[in-house]
Design an enzyme around this catalytic site. Structure first.
Site, PDB file in Angstrom:
ATOM      1  N   HIS A 100       0.986  -0.718   0.315  1.00  0.00           N
ATOM      2  CA  HIS A 100      -0.207   0.081   0.407  1.00  0.00           C
ATOM      3  C   HIS A 100       1.319   1.459   0.238  1.00  0.00           C
ATOM      4  O   HIS A 100       0.746   1.939  -1.120  1.00  0.00           O
ATOM      5  CB  HIS A 100      -0.848  -0.329   1.088  1.00  0.00           C
ATOM      6  CG  HIS A 100      -1.482   1.157   1.428  1.00  0.00           C
ATOM      7  ND1 HIS A 100      -3.357   1.079   0.819  1.00  0.00           N
ATOM      8  CD2 HIS A 100      -1.446   2.489   2.218  1.00  0.00           C
ATOM      9  CE1 HIS A 100      -3.469   2.333   1.060  1.00  0.00           C
ATOM     10  NE2 HIS A 100      -2.711   3.049   1.734  1.00  0.00           N
ATOM     11  N   GLU A 101       1.734   1.553   0.773  1.00  0.00           N
ATOM     12  CA  GLU A 101       2.537   2.238   0.944  1.00  0.00           C
ATOM     13  C   GLU A 101       3.348   2.522  -0.733  1.00  0.00           C
ATOM     14  O   GLU A 101       4.338   4.058  -0.577  1.00  0.00           O
ATOM     15  CB  GLU A 101       3.846   2.341   2.211  1.00  0.00           C
ATOM     16  CG  GLU A 101       3.465   2.301   3.264  1.00  0.00           C
ATOM     17  CD  GLU A 101       1.985   3.444   3.799  1.00  0.00           C
ATOM     18  OE1 GLU A 101       2.376   4.319   3.080  1.00  0.00           O
ATOM     19  OE2 GLU A 101       0.937   2.631   4.284  1.00  0.00           O
ATOM     20  N   HIS A 161       2.239   4.245  -2.632  1.00  0.00           N
ATOM     21  CA  HIS A 161       1.390   6.250  -2.740  1.00  0.00           C
ATOM     22  C   HIS A 161       2.877   6.423  -3.506  1.00  0.00           C
ATOM     23  O   HIS A 161       2.399   7.211  -4.069  1.00  0.00           O
ATOM     24  CB  HIS A 161       1.765   6.367  -1.444  1.00  0.00           C
ATOM     25  CG  HIS A 161       0.457   6.063  -0.764  1.00  0.00           C
ATOM     26  ND1 HIS A 161      -0.356   7.054  -0.932  1.00  0.00           N
ATOM     27  CD2 HIS A 161      -0.161   5.746   0.682  1.00  0.00           C
ATOM     28  CE1 HIS A 161      -2.037   6.663  -0.175  1.00  0.00           C
ATOM     29  NE2 HIS A 161      -1.573   5.983   0.939  1.00  0.00           N
ATOM     30  N   GLU A 185      -6.432   6.592  -1.032  1.00  0.00           N
ATOM     31  CA  GLU A 185      -6.096   5.784  -0.299  1.00  0.00           C
ATOM     32  C   GLU A 185      -6.988   4.630  -0.691  1.00  0.00           C
ATOM     33  O   GLU A 185      -6.677   3.422  -1.023  1.00  0.00           O
ATOM     34  CB  GLU A 185      -6.863   5.815   1.713  1.00  0.00           C
ATOM     35  CG  GLU A 185      -6.261   6.488   2.309  1.00  0.00           C
ATOM     36  CD  GLU A 185      -4.647   6.799   2.533  1.00  0.00           C
ATOM     37  OE1 GLU A 185      -4.607   5.921   2.383  1.00  0.00           O
ATOM     38  OE2 GLU A 185      -3.992   7.508   2.445  1.00  0.00           O
TER      39      GLU A 185
END
Length: 293
Positions: A138-139, A142, A210
């Protein structure tokens, strides 16, 4: 599923930037029409934006007391991040550890070349390997989406309006020679409106990013269920963290995968993250697509 560019995120970043530009021009037009000497404020805001652009990652690491760790300290963590970065076609980010009982993770950095992916020590005790990998993915997403840079630059107009709101008494004294308190009050009111609009726009973009990072995690790992499990565990654990410990890290909530709220309920419009239920539902739908249902 292969990684595909999230056009929804791209279009939202472009639209947010355009709308903020319009708000910015209207704001400057009102100030100019009132004969307001805003050059010094623009200079200060531009300097703040410059510092935020080049040093925001260092400020985040400093404010969260995150320490950059080497491979010999956390070899498994380094291997997971390196593997995920390779799958995403990115250089390996630096890796940080934040000592906190709040299980969480975040990414920072203005570009993939100087990105940092950080986790709290408690999240590594809370999640199993698959769940931790999903959070790291997930990071990494980003970083891949470059959404941190967009949000940093989009916050410029909000920062300028907030600067006027915070210092309007000083500005009133500075302009006392004109004895035009009505115009100054109008500037203050306009600043509040501009701050509100720009905040709503950037928060809306923050919530969508997100969703995009959740999707990126599912694509990189091929396991959306692992992220669902991780988000559920982290969210559930928040209820058992003392409020004072969550207050210590609330300043970094915009970066966290799950915000650490100390008890004050936020309106959904002002939230930096979408509700957990919506994130889970989106991941479940994506999982069904990946299975061919």
């Amino acid at each position: 599923m292969n990684w595909t560019r999230d056009f929804g995120l791209t279009m939202r970043m472009i639209l947010t930037s355009l709308l903020l530009l319009i708000v910015y021009l209207i704001f400057l037009g009102v100030l100019a029409a009132l004969g307001f000497p805003f050059e010094s404020l623009l200079l200060v805001a531009a300097l703040m934006a410059f510092l935020q652009y080049y040093f925001s990652d260092k400020l985040v690491l400093w404010s969260t007391k995150t320490r950059i760790v080497e491979e010999d300290e956390y070899p498994e963590l380094h291997r997971m991040v390196e593997s995920l970065a390779a799958r995403a076609g990115l250089p390996k980010p630096k890796i940080g550890i934040m000592v906190s009982p709040v299980p969480n993770a975040f990414a920072t950095g203005r570009s993939p070349k100087n990105a940092v992916v950080a986790v709290t020590d408690s999240i590594m005790r809370t999640l199993n390997r698959e769940e931790l990998e999903a959070v790291l993915a997930h990071e990494i997403s980003h970083v891949k989406n470059r959404d941190m840079l967009t949000l940093t630059m989009a916050s410029f107009i909000s920062m300028l309006a907030f600067l006027i709101m915070r210092n309007w008494i000083f500005i009133s004294l500075f302009n006392n020679r004109d004895n035009n308190m009505g115009a100054l009050i109008l500037v203050y009111v306009v600043s509040i409106v501009v701050w509100l609009v720009s905040t709503l726009l950037t928060r809306a973009l923050s919530r969508y990013r997100e969703f995009a990072a959740d999707r990126g995690s599912a694509v990189l790992t091929g396991n959306p269920q692992a992220l669902i499990s991780a988000l559920t565990k982290i969210s559930g654990r928040m209820d058992y963290i003392p409020a004072e410990k969550k207050q210590e890290v609330e300043g970094a909530n915009a970066f966290f995968i799950i915000p650490a709220l100390s008890g004050n309920t936020l309106m959904e419009l002002f939230s930096t993250h979408p509700p957990l239920e919506k994130r889970v539902a989106a991941l479940q739908e994506l999982g069904a697509q990946m299975r061919g249902y």
